[in-house]
Motif scaffolding. Sequence first.
Motif, mmCIF file in Angstrom:
data_model
loop_
_atom_site.group_PDB
_atom_site.id
_atom_site.type_symbol
_atom_site.label_atom_id
_atom_site.label_comp_id
_atom_site.label_asym_id
_atom_site.label_seq_id
_atom_site.Cartn_x
_atom_site.Cartn_y
_atom_site.Cartn_z
ATOM 1 N N THR A 32 0.805 -1.225 0.000
ATOM 2 C CA THR A 32 0.000 0.000 0.000
ATOM 3 C C THR A 32 0.840 1.278 0.000
ATOM 4 O O THR A 32 0.296 2.363 -0.202
ATOM 5 C CB THR A 32 -0.912 0.044 1.248
ATOM 6 N N GLU A 33 2.139 1.146 0.251
ATOM 7 C CA GLU A 33 3.061 2.272 0.381
ATOM 8 C C GLU A 33 2.729 3.160 1.583
ATOM 9 O O GLU A 33 3.236 4.263 1.707
ATOM 10 C CB GLU A 33 3.132 3.098 -0.906
ATOM 11 N N GLN A 34 1.887 2.677 2.488
ATOM 12 C CA GLN A 34 1.570 3.388 3.721
ATOM 13 C C GLN A 34 2.793 3.328 4.633
ATOM 14 O O GLN A 34 3.424 2.277 4.772
ATOM 15 C CB GLN A 34 0.365 2.734 4.407
ATOM 16 N N VAL A 35 3.131 4.462 5.248
ATOM 17 C CA VAL A 35 4.276 4.538 6.140
ATOM 18 C C VAL A 35 3.773 4.612 7.580
ATOM 19 O O VAL A 35 2.869 5.390 7.884
ATOM 20 C CB VAL A 35 5.155 5.763 5.817
ATOM 21 N N TYR A 36 4.348 3.779 8.437
ATOM 22 C CA TYR A 36 3.961 3.713 9.840
ATOM 23 C C TYR A 36 5.146 4.105 10.711
ATOM 24 O O TYR A 36 6.245 3.603 10.522
ATOM 25 C CB TYR A 36 3.513 2.298 10.210
ATOM 26 N N MET A 37 4.893 4.961 11.673
ATOM 27 C CA MET A 37 5.928 5.360 12.613
ATOM 28 C C MET A 37 6.017 4.299 13.715
ATOM 29 O O MET A 37 5.035 3.669 14.065
ATOM 30 C CB MET A 37 5.615 6.716 13.230
ATOM 31 N N THR A 38 7.211 4.166 14.250
ATOM 32 C CA THR A 38 7.424 3.264 15.379
ATOM 33 C C THR A 38 7.843 4.090 16.603
ATOM 34 O O THR A 38 8.078 5.293 16.495
ATOM 35 C CB THR A 38 8.526 2.223 15.086
ATOM 36 N N ARG A 39 7.949 3.420 17.719
ATOM 37 C CA ARG A 39 8.414 4.061 18.957
ATOM 38 C C ARG A 39 9.937 4.062 19.047
ATOM 39 O O ARG A 39 10.503 4.523 20.040
ATOM 40 C CB ARG A 39 7.847 3.324 20.171
ATOM 41 N N ILE A 40 10.616 3.568 18.029
ATOM 42 C CA ILE A 40 12.066 3.429 18.060
ATOM 43 C C ILE A 40 12.730 4.646 17.413
ATOM 44 O O ILE A 40 12.473 4.964 16.255
ATOM 45 C CB ILE A 40 12.518 2.140 17.349
ATOM 46 N N THR B 10 8.925 11.494 25.850
ATOM 47 C CA THR B 10 8.347 10.647 26.899
ATOM 48 C C THR B 10 8.013 9.230 26.439
ATOM 49 O O THR B 10 7.731 8.375 27.267
ATOM 50 C CB THR B 10 7.071 11.289 27.470
ATOM 51 N N TRP B 11 8.032 8.974 25.128
ATOM 52 C CA TRP B 11 7.626 7.643 24.672
ATOM 53 C C TRP B 11 8.587 6.956 23.709
ATOM 54 O O TRP B 11 8.435 5.782 23.414
ATOM 55 C CB TRP B 11 6.234 7.678 24.051
ATOM 56 N N ALA B 12 9.596 7.661 23.241
ATOM 57 C CA ALA B 12 10.550 7.055 22.309
ATOM 58 C C ALA B 12 11.442 6.047 23.027
ATOM 59 O O ALA B 12 11.683 6.163 24.231
ATOM 60 C CB ALA B 12 11.402 8.132 21.655
ATOM 61 N N MET B 13 11.904 5.076 22.264
ATOM 62 C CA MET B 13 12.819 4.063 22.782
ATOM 63 C C MET B 13 14.082 4.070 21.927
ATOM 64 O O MET B 13 14.015 4.291 20.720
ATOM 65 C CB MET B 13 12.157 2.684 22.712
ATOM 66 N N THR B 14 15.197 3.792 22.543
ATOM 67 C CA THR B 14 16.476 3.778 21.847
ATOM 68 C C THR B 14 16.557 2.595 20.885
ATOM 69 O O THR B 14 16.157 1.479 21.226
ATOM 70 C CB THR B 14 17.633 3.698 22.865
ATOM 71 N N GLU B 15 17.106 2.856 19.719
ATOM 72 C CA GLU B 15 17.306 1.786 18.739
ATOM 73 C C GLU B 15 18.399 0.837 19.226
ATOM 74 O O GLU B 15 19.462 1.266 19.660
ATOM 75 C CB GLU B 15 17.730 2.387 17.392
ATOM 76 N N THR B 16 18.084 -0.441 19.177
ATOM 77 C CA THR B 16 19.064 -1.491 19.438
ATOM 78 C C THR B 16 18.987 -2.432 18.244
ATOM 79 O O THR B 16 18.000 -2.408 17.495
ATOM 80 C CB THR B 16 18.733 -2.278 20.724
ATOM 81 N N PRO B 17 19.986 -3.276 18.042
ATOM 82 C CA PRO B 17 19.901 -4.213 16.914
ATOM 83 C C PRO B 17 18.640 -5.086 16.971
ATOM 84 O O PRO B 17 17.990 -5.309 15.957
ATOM 85 C CB PRO B 17 21.177 -5.049 17.052
ATOM 86 N N THR B 18 18.283 -5.558 18.155
ATOM 87 C CA THR B 18 17.094 -6.405 18.287
ATOM 88 C C THR B 18 15.833 -5.627 17.956
ATOM 89 O O THR B 18 14.968 -6.105 17.209
ATOM 90 C CB THR B 18 16.996 -6.982 19.713
#
Length: 152
Positions: A45-53, A130-138
Amino acid sequence: MTGSEPDTVPLWQEKPLAEMTSAEWEALSDGSESCCMLKLEDEDTEQVYMTRIACKLMDIGKCRCQDYPKRHNKVPDCLQLTVELVESLSWLPDTCAYRLVQQGQDLAWWHPLVSGDPESVHQAGISVRTWAMTETPTRAEQLYKYLIVEEE
């Protein structure tokens, strides 16, 4: 002279994005860091979704890139926003100052250029602090687990 200063037109109302200097362009950033959140695109669909990362370079507490000048070397898919990208990126938040200026709208009260306070974006709850999380490889391998799904 009457003693009163003439009203000055705010930068974002004075000139279009395409005419701004690099310093003026950078000043438009509200510090929410929404742009620095990892995203997933649905290939069908080419829809883009944001993550908490958040991007691995983001200092979440400060809502700032830890190596802004060298970010493209360290994160090759980091985008340099341009007028053309502002016009075409569907995932930019409705609150994005670049989008608002491009559309001829005013900046929100909490934007640091309006409030005069860089903390106002955080106090208004607009930033990812207040809601973001740090990127890790996992986490990067399992982004689908951290999707932000907007309720309709």
